[in-house]
Design an enzyme around this catalytic site. Sequence first.
Site, PDB file in Angstrom:
ATOM      1  CE  LYS A 277     138.345 -45.462 113.753  1.00  0.00           C
ATOM      2  NZ  LYS A 277     137.348 -44.560 114.328  1.00  0.00           N
TER       3      LYS A 277
ATOM      4  CG  ASN B 115     134.621 -49.122 114.445  1.00  0.00           C
ATOM      5  OD1 ASN B 115     133.883 -49.882 113.808  1.00  0.00           O
ATOM      6  ND2 ASN B 115     134.260 -48.556 115.573  1.00  0.00           N
TER       7      ASN B 115
ATOM      8  CG  ASP C 204     133.696 -44.972 115.056  1.00  0.00           C
ATOM      9  OD1 ASP C 204     133.848 -45.459 116.202  1.00  0.00           O
ATOM     10  OD2 ASP C 204     134.665 -44.729 114.297  1.00  0.00           O
TER      11      ASP C 204
ATOM     12  N   GLY D 256     134.268 -30.432 111.579  1.00  0.00           N
ATOM     13  CA  GLY D 256     135.224 -31.492 111.270  1.00  0.00           C
ATOM     14  C   GLY D 256     134.767 -32.322 110.083  1.00  0.00           C
ATOM     15  CB  ALA D 257     135.424 -32.954 106.976  1.00  0.00           C
TER      16      ALA D 257
ATOM     17  NE  ARG E 252     142.704 -27.245 109.641  1.00  0.00           N
ATOM     18  CZ  ARG E 252     143.684 -27.816 110.325  1.00  0.00           C
ATOM     19  NH1 ARG E 252     144.368 -27.117 111.208  1.00  0.00           N
ATOM     20  NH2 ARG E 252     143.966 -29.098 110.154  1.00  0.00           N
ATOM     21  CB  THR E 253     140.622 -28.840 104.732  1.00  0.00           C
ATOM     22  OG1 THR E 253     141.727 -28.683 105.612  1.00  0.00           O
ATOM     23  CG2 THR E 253     141.113 -29.033 103.306  1.00  0.00           C
TER      24      THR E 253
ATOM     25  CE1 TYR F 188     137.136 -41.333 123.448  1.00  0.00           C
ATOM     26  CE2 TYR F 188     138.803 -41.497 125.170  1.00  0.00           C
ATOM     27  CZ  TYR F 188     138.295 -41.898 123.948  1.00  0.00           C
ATOM     28  OH  TYR F 188     138.952 -42.848 123.216  1.00  0.00           O
TER      29      TYR F 188
HETATM   30  P1  NDP Z   1     140.886 -36.975 111.886  1.00  0.00           P
HETATM   31  O1  NDP Z   1     142.327 -36.715 112.101  1.00  0.00           O
HETATM   32  O2  NDP Z   1     140.430 -37.889 110.792  1.00  0.00           O
HETATM   33  O3  NDP Z   1     140.141 -35.550 111.639  1.00  0.00           O
HETATM   34  C1  NDP Z   1     140.485 -34.421 112.408  1.00  0.00           C
HETATM   35  C2  NDP Z   1     139.542 -33.258 112.091  1.00  0.00           C
HETATM   36  O4  NDP Z   1     139.884 -32.161 112.954  1.00  0.00           O
HETATM   37  C3  NDP Z   1     139.649 -32.727 110.648  1.00  0.00           C
HETATM   38  O5  NDP Z   1     138.378 -32.323 110.204  1.00  0.00           O
HETATM   39  C4  NDP Z   1     140.571 -31.509 110.822  1.00  0.00           C
HETATM   40  O6  NDP Z   1     140.360 -30.486 109.854  1.00  0.00           O
HETATM   41  C5  NDP Z   1     140.112 -30.991 112.169  1.00  0.00           C
HETATM   42  N1  NDP Z   1     141.138 -30.148 112.809  1.00  0.00           N
HETATM   43  C6  NDP Z   1     142.313 -30.560 113.343  1.00  0.00           C
HETATM   44  N2  NDP Z   1     143.014 -29.488 113.830  1.00  0.00           N
HETATM   45  C7  NDP Z   1     142.236 -28.392 113.590  1.00  0.00           C
HETATM   46  C8  NDP Z   1     142.398 -27.003 113.850  1.00  0.00           C
HETATM   47  N3  NDP Z   1     143.488 -26.520 114.454  1.00  0.00           N
HETATM   48  N4  NDP Z   1     141.396 -26.150 113.480  1.00  0.00           N
HETATM   49  C9  NDP Z   1     140.294 -26.621 112.868  1.00  0.00           C
HETATM   50  N5  NDP Z   1     140.077 -27.936 112.587  1.00  0.00           N
HETATM   51  C10 NDP Z   1     141.040 -28.809 112.944  1.00  0.00           C
HETATM   52  O7  NDP Z   1     140.329 -37.468 113.297  1.00  0.00           O
HETATM   53  P2  NDP Z   1     139.070 -38.412 113.621  1.00  0.00           P
HETATM   54  O8  NDP Z   1     137.944 -38.033 112.724  1.00  0.00           O
HETATM   55  O9  NDP Z   1     139.473 -39.814 113.669  1.00  0.00           O
HETATM   56  O10 NDP Z   1     138.767 -37.973 115.136  1.00  0.00           O
HETATM   57  C11 NDP Z   1     138.164 -36.717 115.420  1.00  0.00           C
HETATM   58  C12 NDP Z   1     137.814 -36.671 116.915  1.00  0.00           C
HETATM   59  O11 NDP Z   1     136.852 -37.663 117.221  1.00  0.00           O
HETATM   60  C13 NDP Z   1     139.016 -36.926 117.836  1.00  0.00           C
HETATM   61  O12 NDP Z   1     138.903 -36.064 118.959  1.00  0.00           O
HETATM   62  C14 NDP Z   1     138.831 -38.363 118.262  1.00  0.00           C
HETATM   63  O13 NDP Z   1     139.393 -38.620 119.528  1.00  0.00           O
HETATM   64  C15 NDP Z   1     137.307 -38.458 118.319  1.00  0.00           C
HETATM   65  N6  NDP Z   1     136.778 -39.821 118.145  1.00  0.00           N
HETATM   66  C16 NDP Z   1     135.968 -40.321 119.126  1.00  0.00           C
HETATM   67  C17 NDP Z   1     135.414 -41.580 119.004  1.00  0.00           C
HETATM   68  C18 NDP Z   1     134.541 -42.102 120.105  1.00  0.00           C
HETATM   69  O14 NDP Z   1     134.187 -43.288 120.068  1.00  0.00           O
HETATM   70  N7  NDP Z   1     134.156 -41.282 121.068  1.00  0.00           N
HETATM   71  C19 NDP Z   1     135.664 -42.430 117.819  1.00  0.00           C
HETATM   72  C20 NDP Z   1     136.524 -41.801 116.833  1.00  0.00           C
HETATM   73  C21 NDP Z   1     137.053 -40.541 117.008  1.00  0.00           C
HETATM   74  P3  NDP Z   1     141.134 -30.541 108.415  1.00  0.00           P
HETATM   75  O15 NDP Z   1     140.307 -31.445 107.548  1.00  0.00           O
HETATM   76  O16 NDP Z   1     141.129 -29.117 107.983  1.00  0.00           O
HETATM   77  O17 NDP Z   1     142.522 -31.090 108.682  1.00  0.00           O
END
Ligand code: NDP
Length: 288
Positions: free
Chosen positions: A66, A87, A103, A135-136, A159-160, A230
């Site tokens: 993206k 996207n 999005d 989340g970020a 988390r980060t 989902y």
């Molecule tokens: P990214 O990989 O960019 O971000 C993942 C996030 O999850 C980060 O903030 C990460 O934290 C956090 N994370 C991962 N593992 C852990 C853990 N064990 N404990 C705490 N925090 C954790 O993913 P996306 O932003 O692209 O996607 C996020 C979600 O959104 C997914 O489930 C995806 O399927 C969904 N999504 C849904 C869409 C829709 O249209 N419905 C569209 C796009 C995404 P850290 O920064 O610390 O690594």
Amino acid sequence: MTMLYGVIGDPIAHSLSPLIHKGWMREHGLEAEYLAMQVPEGDLPQALQTLESRAFTGLNITLPHKKAALAIAGGATRRAGLIGAANTLWRPGDGTWQADNTDAPGFDYALKEAFGERQTDPSTETSNVDALVLGAGGAALAVAHVFGAEVRPTVFCNRTASKADAMVGVYKASHPANKNNTPVRIAPFEALKNELRVCAFVINATSLGHSGKSIDWPPGEGRLVYDLSYGRAAEAFLAPARAAGWTTVDGLLMLVAQAACSFEIWFNIKPNIASALARARRTLDNAG
Ligand code: NDP
């Protein structure tokens, strides 16, 4: 001539986008095809060149491309620029790819529906109490843009911790009113338990559910948890929340609503969200 569209990502086999878009193409009698294409990280520029030579006119872009899609595009909407990710791509005929991030409006649409089902106006419900965003990553940045544009009181928790700064940056840039007195703050991940006790509702934009995980939920007393994921991932994250008394909604409508925005950009047609949602829900249910 058949018009060519598709979605690029890695992994991509699980994507529901072909089901959603092909359904709408059929409903509107369009002579068009929509393909899912696996492209490894770093290979987007070559992939776009190949697709240009094959006369593709529109693309959806998903993980991990993206940010790269926005960087490659010859032009982008303001919201894609603010979020820092695209996207949706299309070729307006001048040889360039243009970019948008659907999005954000997809999330906005789905969250309003989720509140609508509870017959509660989100703007009044949350006027004094914070939304809590977990989340970020890329998807969370789209949420930050939507909440920033609404000047909605918001707490970001990731988390980060350093990545939460970017969330506040996007939030503030999304509305001029956010420059000085902003109703936004960052909470450390260790403070999550307390934040969950006092927030108005929760947005989960982490990928925790994809590894079968959730968090410790205090009593929800009917408050809303909106999970962007989902299928199985959402179920893993949301089941413990439901057990603790939260009202849970998954991100399938967001997926369909962001697809509808892409479809409208490509064809200037507003497709039927309800029919696509039903098809997608059936497919997920059949997959168990
Ligand atoms: P990214 O990989 O960019 O971000 C993942 C996030 O999850 C980060 O903030 C990460 O934290 C956090 N994370 C991962 N593992 C852990 C853990 N064990 N404990 C705490 N925090 C954790 O993913 P996306 O932003 O692209 O996607 C996020 C979600 O959104 C997914 O489930 C995806 O399927 C969904 N999504 C849904 C869409 C829709 O249209 N419905 C569209 C796009 C995404 P850290 O920064 O610390 O690594």
